[in-house]
Design a protein around this motif. Structure first.
Motif, PDB file in Angstrom:
ATOM      1  N   LYS A 243       0.866  -1.169   0.000  1.00  0.00           N
ATOM      2  CA  LYS A 243       0.000   0.000   0.000  1.00  0.00           C
ATOM      3  C   LYS A 243       0.908   1.225   0.000  1.00  0.00           C
ATOM      4  O   LYS A 243       2.032   1.160   0.503  1.00  0.00           O
ATOM      5  CB  LYS A 243      -0.886   0.028   1.260  1.00  0.00           C
ATOM      6  N   SER A 244       0.421   2.332  -0.520  1.00  0.00           N
ATOM      7  CA  SER A 244       1.217   3.553  -0.515  1.00  0.00           C
ATOM      8  C   SER A 244       0.516   4.631   0.302  1.00  0.00           C
ATOM      9  O   SER A 244      -0.714   4.639   0.408  1.00  0.00           O
ATOM     10  CB  SER A 244       1.446   4.039  -1.951  1.00  0.00           C
ATOM     11  N   PHE A 245       1.322   5.530   0.869  1.00  0.00           N
ATOM     12  CA  PHE A 245       0.811   6.574   1.755  1.00  0.00           C
ATOM     13  C   PHE A 245       1.430   7.921   1.387  1.00  0.00           C
ATOM     14  O   PHE A 245       2.372   7.991   0.596  1.00  0.00           O
ATOM     15  CB  PHE A 245       1.126   6.215   3.214  1.00  0.00           C
ATOM     16  N   SER A 246       0.922   8.967   2.016  1.00  0.00           N
ATOM     17  CA  SER A 246       1.483  10.302   1.849  1.00  0.00           C
ATOM     18  C   SER A 246       2.937  10.311   2.337  1.00  0.00           C
ATOM     19  O   SER A 246       3.281   9.576   3.269  1.00  0.00           O
ATOM     20  CB  SER A 246       0.636  11.286   2.666  1.00  0.00           C
ATOM     21  N   PRO A 247       3.785  11.148   1.723  1.00  0.00           N
ATOM     22  CA  PRO A 247       5.185  11.214   2.169  1.00  0.00           C
ATOM     23  C   PRO A 247       5.338  11.539   3.654  1.00  0.00           C
ATOM     24  O   PRO A 247       6.371  11.224   4.247  1.00  0.00           O
ATOM     25  CB  PRO A 247       5.784  12.328   1.307  1.00  0.00           C
ATOM     26  N   CYS A 248       4.314  12.134   4.264  1.00  0.00           N
ATOM     27  CA  CYS A 248       4.438  12.513   5.685  1.00  0.00           C
ATOM     28  C   CYS A 248       4.176  11.345   6.632  1.00  0.00           C
ATOM     29  O   CYS A 248       4.402  11.469   7.836  1.00  0.00           O
ATOM     30  CB  CYS A 248       3.497  13.672   6.016  1.00  0.00           C
ATOM     31  N   ALA A 259      -5.430   3.084   3.408  1.00  0.00           N
ATOM     32  CA  ALA A 259      -5.087   3.045   1.975  1.00  0.00           C
ATOM     33  C   ALA A 259      -5.531   1.715   1.394  1.00  0.00           C
ATOM     34  O   ALA A 259      -5.484   0.687   2.077  1.00  0.00           O
ATOM     35  CB  ALA A 259      -3.584   3.229   1.778  1.00  0.00           C
ATOM     36  N   PRO A 260      -5.971   1.724   0.129  1.00  0.00           N
ATOM     37  CA  PRO A 260      -6.359   0.464  -0.487  1.00  0.00           C
ATOM     38  C   PRO A 260      -5.135  -0.354  -0.904  1.00  0.00           C
ATOM     39  O   PRO A 260      -4.083   0.209  -1.206  1.00  0.00           O
ATOM     40  CB  PRO A 260      -7.148   0.906  -1.724  1.00  0.00           C
ATOM     41  N   ILE A 383       6.058  11.283  -4.279  1.00  0.00           N
ATOM     42  CA  ILE A 383       5.398   9.977  -4.160  1.00  0.00           C
ATOM     43  C   ILE A 383       6.141   9.060  -3.196  1.00  0.00           C
ATOM     44  O   ILE A 383       5.776   7.893  -3.043  1.00  0.00           O
ATOM     45  CB  ILE A 383       5.249   9.280  -5.538  1.00  0.00           C
TER      46      ILE A 383
ATOM     47  N   VAL B 302      -8.154   8.000  -4.019  1.00  0.00           N
ATOM     48  CA  VAL B 302      -7.637   7.305  -2.842  1.00  0.00           C
ATOM     49  C   VAL B 302      -7.128   8.299  -1.801  1.00  0.00           C
ATOM     50  O   VAL B 302      -7.292   8.096  -0.599  1.00  0.00           O
ATOM     51  CB  VAL B 302      -6.474   6.377  -3.279  1.00  0.00           C
ATOM     52  N   ARG B 303      -6.489   9.346  -2.285  1.00  0.00           N
ATOM     53  CA  ARG B 303      -5.839  10.282  -1.368  1.00  0.00           C
ATOM     54  C   ARG B 303      -5.606  11.607  -2.074  1.00  0.00           C
ATOM     55  O   ARG B 303      -5.413  11.642  -3.290  1.00  0.00           O
ATOM     56  CB  ARG B 303      -4.481   9.707  -0.930  1.00  0.00           C
ATOM     57  N   ASP B 305      -3.141  15.018  -1.342  1.00  0.00           N
ATOM     58  CA  ASP B 305      -2.099  15.631  -0.507  1.00  0.00           C
ATOM     59  C   ASP B 305      -2.042  17.128  -0.802  1.00  0.00           C
ATOM     60  O   ASP B 305      -2.084  17.537  -1.968  1.00  0.00           O
ATOM     61  CB  ASP B 305      -0.722  15.040  -0.832  1.00  0.00           C
ATOM     62  N   TRP B 314       3.961  17.607   2.569  1.00  0.00           N
ATOM     63  CA  TRP B 314       2.562  17.333   2.210  1.00  0.00           C
ATOM     64  C   TRP B 314       1.790  16.831   3.413  1.00  0.00           C
ATOM     65  O   TRP B 314       2.350  16.148   4.274  1.00  0.00           O
ATOM     66  CB  TRP B 314       2.503  16.250   1.121  1.00  0.00           C
ATOM     67  N   LYS B 367      -2.065  17.545  -5.035  1.00  0.00           N
ATOM     68  CA  LYS B 367      -1.957  16.397  -5.950  1.00  0.00           C
ATOM     69  C   LYS B 367      -2.808  15.281  -5.394  1.00  0.00           C
ATOM     70  O   LYS B 367      -2.943  15.132  -4.186  1.00  0.00           O
ATOM     71  CB  LYS B 367      -0.506  15.953  -6.101  1.00  0.00           C
ATOM     72  N   TYR B 373      -3.320   4.039  -8.317  1.00  0.00           N
ATOM     73  CA  TYR B 373      -2.120   4.665  -7.763  1.00  0.00           C
ATOM     74  C   TYR B 373      -1.413   5.564  -8.775  1.00  0.00           C
ATOM     75  O   TYR B 373      -0.225   5.835  -8.645  1.00  0.00           O
ATOM     76  CB  TYR B 373      -1.172   3.635  -7.138  1.00  0.00           C
TER      77      TYR B 373
END
Ligand SMILES: [Mo]
Ligand SMILES: [Mo]
Lengths: 403, 403
Positions: A243-248, A259-260, A383, B302-303, B305, B314, B367, B373
């Motif tokens: 799964k991917s998330f915000s850089p923070c 997150a999916p 990203i 999905v998200r 930022d 972000w 963004k 994704y």
């Protein structure tokens, strides 16, 4: 097999001792489990990746499954349980070939680590490959098990492998949405062949899933069980990984439920040749650049732009013919499961007069556009994510330039 | 109607004289034909865009079609020709409502022009809107015309409008791939209602196409004719417009055949509030930022930022509940035809001590990430194209900061 490996682990023996031998050209990223990627030059040279140099992504020890006694179980919500031998699968269902690229979610992770450390295998751009997969349609097997396309209780199809964590006992598993699993055009296969050969131990013998256009983690190898379900797979790899998330977001703040699970990956591309570290010579006048481009969801590649000045200016590359079995038009709206290889010859900077100044490096970059006109982010920072997945920033290779 | 407008043009009269009145809140980008966009604050305030402030994108004079004598013709390869009155459409076919966002391919074009001039209307971020469209399924009408899903000769469905170029006589037209047109889940509508009201003249009365998840140019208004065909529409707007190219392609070198017609647009997002030109006050301590995010192909958001430092860091925004009729889970894999509105409250930079230095501006950026994704390019330069379409770079708004 898995039981033997678990016993061996319990006895303190090496659960990886029975892993198969690997081709020496593969670049190892870990040994236990084995993970190895294909060198860029071998990717760019082959529209279909040869089996023995196809990247290997193992989460656990390789299970050795006896093909003769092998049974695939199909069960769960809305189904009549099936137990199918390999012979029954091959004879009861029609055989299909699908040309599809498979890519690890962590491909190109090492570019993220260069910005800030991430957790995962330090893949360069070689955790990707393309094969002609032969097998039966998952759709056909699910319909034979009595699954109805209109069953409102079935939302996901789970896959479980024979591979098992020697310590925790957890079995590898993943799931895909029912729409993809049952779609006629989704082309999901239960594959027993890879480029006309029976699957090898490292690639999932005797049977694996191939989910075209979806991240590699869902194409479960050494397939033991298929389960129809209202919910996603509860496995570690579906719920708390990929799964991917915000850089923070960091390891203290991560909320895995927010997150999916990655299914279709975003459009990507990479430079495979020249290899990093190659010194260019201005006297050659030009350089030929080669690589691949690919997108998730069956979206074909429309265009590949290459830069020799770090992205200040771009030229469209020549797209090579699609591999055998792939749609023969570039930029197809659907069913473009295979990558597009590309090449371009670009002029090299020349000295201004004899002995004149020359840039110290040629800064190559590539970006691709898919049939939904998605393109790639300019840089990795926006990203970046703690797990280092779905890196599809412009791929950059800086090469020293000599006169 | 169209004939009257053509006659008027031939007589030297104004073919736009009979265009309807427009809401004064719309920001005009051209008058003849009329094109006007919705102010950002009104987008962000309404999950469903009110009809009278929904952006208007007209290519030609507005045709006035008599609803009583109106007939829709359905014809072409593999069909039995149908001529359907509005009453027949409403009574012979089941009514469906679809909540869908429609966006012009040129939305946010003005950011491209700031880098290098492009050809087209200077849209800011308001050539987008979301409505509940009511009508009948294109699929149902095509099946009633006898079209078979397996007909190998039918690859595209063409739409022709009643709108006609007063000078050349060319009729507005576009096409979509058969897979989308016939797909049960594709939700393509022949719509006669917009948010429960009959279509207005500017939005295509009495009947228009709504192609969810596809660029606005294919949602043909004032629908006159549907044609099944082996080939794409040959119209100007399908073949020599609404395509994107490499930044190096100019009006001398452009090869329109080299790029596919835009269908599904890429993931995008925009800041709607605060409006450009707003001065922020550090004494307020914080700023609330609002906007939209949307992707083509039914891929959900999905998200989102948001950055207050030009993209150096972000924070994920709060995603507002999807509009009525849209999938109620964010990041749906399919059928997410409607945008996602979002908001976030961010701290403002504070002076270091009384009278201390403060940055001159707060550089907002946004963004989004969709369910495959895909994310957005950092900057406009890499996706710049001569026609100024599919700009989905990070949306940036710099606001002056006072103590
Ligand atoms: Mo993976
Ligand atoms: Mo448009």
């Amino acid at each position: 097999g898995a039981a033997a490996a678990a016993e061996a682990a319990a006895a303190g023996a090496d659960p990886y001792a029975s892993d198969p031998a690997r081709h020496p050209a593969l670049i190892p990223r870990s040994q236990r489990p084995f993970n190895g990627e294909t060198p860029g030059s071998l990717l760019a040279a082959n529209p279909i990746t040869p089996n023995d140099i196809f990247y290997i992504r193992n989460h656990l020890p390789v299970p050795h499954v006896d093909e003769k006694s092998y049974k695939l179980k199909v069960e769960g919500e809305g189904t009549r349980t099936l137990d199918l031998s390999l012979e029954e699968l091959k004879t009861r269902f029609r055989k299909h070939n699908v040309t599809a690229t498979v890519q690890c979610s962590g491909n190109r992770r090492n570019e993220m680590s260069r910005i800030k450390q991430v957790k995962g295998l330090e893949w360069d751009q070689g955790a990707i490959g393309t094969a002609v997969w032969g097998g039966v349609r998952l759709r056909d097997v699910l319909l034979a098990a009595g699954l109805s396309e209109d069953d409102p209780l079935v939302r996901h199809i789970h896959f479980e492998g024979f591979d098992r964590d020697p310590a925790s006992g957890e079995v590898y598993g993943a799931s895909i949405p029912i729409r993809k699993a049952l779609s006629y055009g989704g082309d999901v296969l239960l594959a027993y062949e890879m480029n006309g050969q029976p699957l090898s131990a490292d690639h999932g013998a005797p049977l694996r899933v191939i989910v075209p256009g979806v991240t590699g983690a869902r194409s479960v190898k050494w397939l033991r069980r298929i389960v129809a379900s209202p919910a996603e797979s509860g496995s570690h790899w579906q719920q708390r990984d990929y799964k991917s998330f915000s850089p923070c977001v960091d390891w203290d703040s991560v909320d895995w439920g927010a997150a999916p699970a990655i299914q279709e990956p975003p459009v990507t591309s990479a430079i495979c040749e020249p290899a990093p570290g190659t010194t260019l010579s201005a006297a050659d006048g030009e350089v030929t650049v080669r690589g691949y481009a690919w997108s998730g969801g069956g979206r074909g590649i429309v265009r590949v732009d290459v830069s020799a000045d770090g992205g200040a200016s771009w030229r469209p590359a020549r797209l090579l013919p699609p591999p055998p079995g792939a749609p023969q038009e570039h930029g197809a709206y659907a069913g473009a499961w295979a990558w597009t290889l590309w090449e371009i010859t670009l002029p090299l900077p020349q000295p201004q007069g004899p002995g004149g100044p020359l840039p110290a490096t040629v800064d190559l970059a590539v970006k691709a556009v898919d049939s939904s006109y998605n393109s790639q982010p300019d840089s990795v920072a926006g990203i970046w994510n703690l797990r280092g997945v779905v890196n599809n920033a412009w791929h950059r290779v800086s090469l020293p330039l000599e006169p």
